[in-house]
Write a protein that holds these residues in place. Sequence first.
Motif, PDB file in Angstrom:
ATOM      1  N   THR A  17       0.861  -1.184   0.000  1.00  0.00           N
ATOM      2  CA  THR A  17       0.000   0.000   0.000  1.00  0.00           C
ATOM      3  C   THR A  17       0.892   1.227   0.000  1.00  0.00           C
ATOM      4  O   THR A  17       1.826   1.326   0.802  1.00  0.00           O
ATOM      5  CB  THR A  17      -0.910   0.026   1.238  1.00  0.00           C
ATOM      6  N   VAL A  18       0.608   2.161  -0.901  1.00  0.00           N
ATOM      7  CA  VAL A  18       1.388   3.394  -0.981  1.00  0.00           C
ATOM      8  C   VAL A  18       0.472   4.572  -0.686  1.00  0.00           C
ATOM      9  O   VAL A  18      -0.607   4.698  -1.285  1.00  0.00           O
ATOM     10  CB  VAL A  18       2.044   3.565  -2.360  1.00  0.00           C
ATOM     11  N   ALA A  19       0.903   5.413   0.239  1.00  0.00           N
ATOM     12  CA  ALA A  19       0.166   6.617   0.600  1.00  0.00           C
ATOM     13  C   ALA A  19       1.011   7.835   0.275  1.00  0.00           C
ATOM     14  O   ALA A  19       2.208   7.864   0.569  1.00  0.00           O
ATOM     15  CB  ALA A  19      -0.197   6.602   2.089  1.00  0.00           C
TER      16      ALA A  19
ATOM     17  N   LEU B 163      -4.569   8.568  -1.107  1.00  0.00           N
ATOM     18  CA  LEU B 163      -4.266   9.862  -1.725  1.00  0.00           C
ATOM     19  C   LEU B 163      -4.735  10.966  -0.788  1.00  0.00           C
ATOM     20  O   LEU B 163      -5.935  11.135  -0.561  1.00  0.00           O
ATOM     21  CB  LEU B 163      -4.966   9.971  -3.080  1.00  0.00           C
ATOM     22  N   ILE B 164      -3.768  11.714  -0.237  1.00  0.00           N
ATOM     23  CA  ILE B 164      -4.058  12.683   0.815  1.00  0.00           C
ATOM     24  C   ILE B 164      -3.907  14.106   0.287  1.00  0.00           C
ATOM     25  O   ILE B 164      -2.806  14.632   0.141  1.00  0.00           O
ATOM     26  CB  ILE B 164      -3.128  12.470   2.025  1.00  0.00           C
TER      27      ILE B 164
ATOM     28  N   VAL C 200      -9.327   8.381  -0.581  1.00  0.00           N
ATOM     29  CA  VAL C 200      -9.037   9.786  -0.879  1.00  0.00           C
ATOM     30  C   VAL C 200      -9.391  10.602   0.359  1.00  0.00           C
ATOM     31  O   VAL C 200     -10.500  10.491   0.889  1.00  0.00           O
ATOM     32  CB  VAL C 200      -9.851  10.279  -2.094  1.00  0.00           C
ATOM     33  N   VAL C 201      -8.448  11.439   0.812  1.00  0.00           N
ATOM     34  CA  VAL C 201      -8.643  12.214   2.036  1.00  0.00           C
ATOM     35  C   VAL C 201      -8.421  13.691   1.728  1.00  0.00           C
ATOM     36  O   VAL C 201      -7.420  14.059   1.096  1.00  0.00           O
ATOM     37  CB  VAL C 201      -7.675  11.770   3.148  1.00  0.00           C
TER      38      VAL C 201
ATOM     39  N   MET D  98       2.163  16.638  -2.795  1.00  0.00           N
ATOM     40  CA  MET D  98       2.969  16.263  -3.952  1.00  0.00           C
ATOM     41  C   MET D  98       3.289  14.777  -3.972  1.00  0.00           C
ATOM     42  O   MET D  98       3.579  14.207  -5.041  1.00  0.00           O
ATOM     43  CB  MET D  98       4.264  17.081  -3.985  1.00  0.00           C
ATOM     44  N   GLY D  99       3.254  14.121  -2.814  1.00  0.00           N
ATOM     45  CA  GLY D  99       3.443  12.674  -2.801  1.00  0.00           C
ATOM     46  C   GLY D  99       2.437  11.955  -3.676  1.00  0.00           C
ATOM     47  O   GLY D  99       2.735  10.899  -4.247  1.00  0.00           O
ATOM     48  N   CYS D 100       1.219  12.516  -3.806  1.00  0.00           N
ATOM     49  CA  CYS D 100       0.229  11.940  -4.729  1.00  0.00           C
ATOM     50  C   CYS D 100       0.700  12.076  -6.171  1.00  0.00           C
ATOM     51  O   CYS D 100       0.539  11.144  -6.971  1.00  0.00           O
ATOM     52  CB  CYS D 100      -1.115  12.636  -4.569  1.00  0.00           C
ATOM     53  N   SER D 101       1.282  13.216  -6.512  1.00  0.00           N
ATOM     54  CA  SER D 101       1.797  13.401  -7.873  1.00  0.00           C
ATOM     55  C   SER D 101       2.899  12.396  -8.182  1.00  0.00           C
ATOM     56  O   SER D 101       2.993  11.893  -9.301  1.00  0.00           O
ATOM     57  CB  SER D 101       2.323  14.831  -8.044  1.00  0.00           C
ATOM     58  N   VAL D 102       3.734  12.118  -7.196  1.00  0.00           N
ATOM     59  CA  VAL D 102       4.768  11.109  -7.380  1.00  0.00           C
ATOM     60  C   VAL D 102       4.128   9.740  -7.640  1.00  0.00           C
ATOM     61  O   VAL D 102       4.564   8.991  -8.528  1.00  0.00           O
ATOM     62  CB  VAL D 102       5.705  11.065  -6.153  1.00  0.00           C
ATOM     63  N   ILE D 103       3.079   9.424  -6.909  1.00  0.00           N
ATOM     64  CA  ILE D 103       2.364   8.157  -7.111  1.00  0.00           C
ATOM     65  C   ILE D 103       1.738   8.122  -8.499  1.00  0.00           C
ATOM     66  O   ILE D 103       1.804   7.099  -9.196  1.00  0.00           O
ATOM     67  CB  ILE D 103       1.292   7.971  -6.018  1.00  0.00           C
TER      68      ILE D 103
END
Length: 328
Positions: A142-144, A170-171, A273-274, A148-153
């Motif tokens: 699981t990747v959270a 996705l936060i 999604v948060v 910008m961490g979402c953009s990396v994902i």
Amino acid sequence: MDSKNPQSNDSQAVSRSRRQFLRRAAALGGGLVAWPRAADARGARPEGSAQVRSGTFVTSDGVGLHYLEAGRGKPLVLIPGWSQTAAMYWPQLQALSRHHRVIALDMRGHGDSDKPAGGYRIARLAKDLHEFLEKMDGGNITVAGHSMGCSVIWSLWEQFGRSRVDRLILIDQAPAVTAWPGWSEDERAEAGTLFTPQSLYDTAAGLAGPDGVRVSEGLVRGLFSSSFPEDALAEVIEQNLKFPRAAAARLLVDHCGQDWRDLIPTLDVPTLVVGGEVSIFHPRSQQWIARQIPGAQLSIFSASEGGSHFMFLENPDKFNQLVLDFLG
């Protein structure tokens, strides 16, 4: 907050006010206050706290990426946002590691990772993450990602597909941070836009200039609600400034210039999604993301629940339980 309930006029006004504040934060700046440093993973542990280990992973281009790890079981990898660090996931490392193996990664240039001359693009950060995930032992992951961490994902998904990822969290990241000229207010809200092209480059220039620290302080302050403690905010700013300001400016432009609206509907794994009612990104953008992903779960933290861009720090108990419920 129930995602089906409309925002009140008051909360909409608060959201607009906070976004306006962030856009002018580069000019206003903010004051840095001192506080004791957060707990060190290498130091003594209070009774009942998790043992957090640190390590280093070396990428294919020789960059050492620092990470923090705690717990055993199915892995959960946490990716921080722009200019943020693995240490900022400390409440999650402590709570979630009672049930899962939790790893928080410092991206290149960030936190205690190496600071190379280049590679400060979303695509390269996604390649770093891909290499890190491929070297992990165990099964699916699981990747959270926060912000910008979402953009990396999303870039990871675009370049490498699902790979070993079987769930996503996705936060609070906008599908498109920078608005095109002529977009309506509804289009901006649904995309979650924060900048115009001009304001993006003006902000980046401020970060890279002689007042970069002051600009950074102003930006960070705009990401939290007014009730967030000053000592904790000072620690967040300190973590933020571990990333060299010139590199942070380059990455900000690359990150905020992306538009992920064509990619998000291709995600086909269970997703949480948060968002936050008073986040810098309009809650409608998080609702839009959740609608694009089949079966996605959505949680919008209300203002009274600490629903800023950093809801996982403002209300870690609610956030951590939300994640545990999602992971099952």
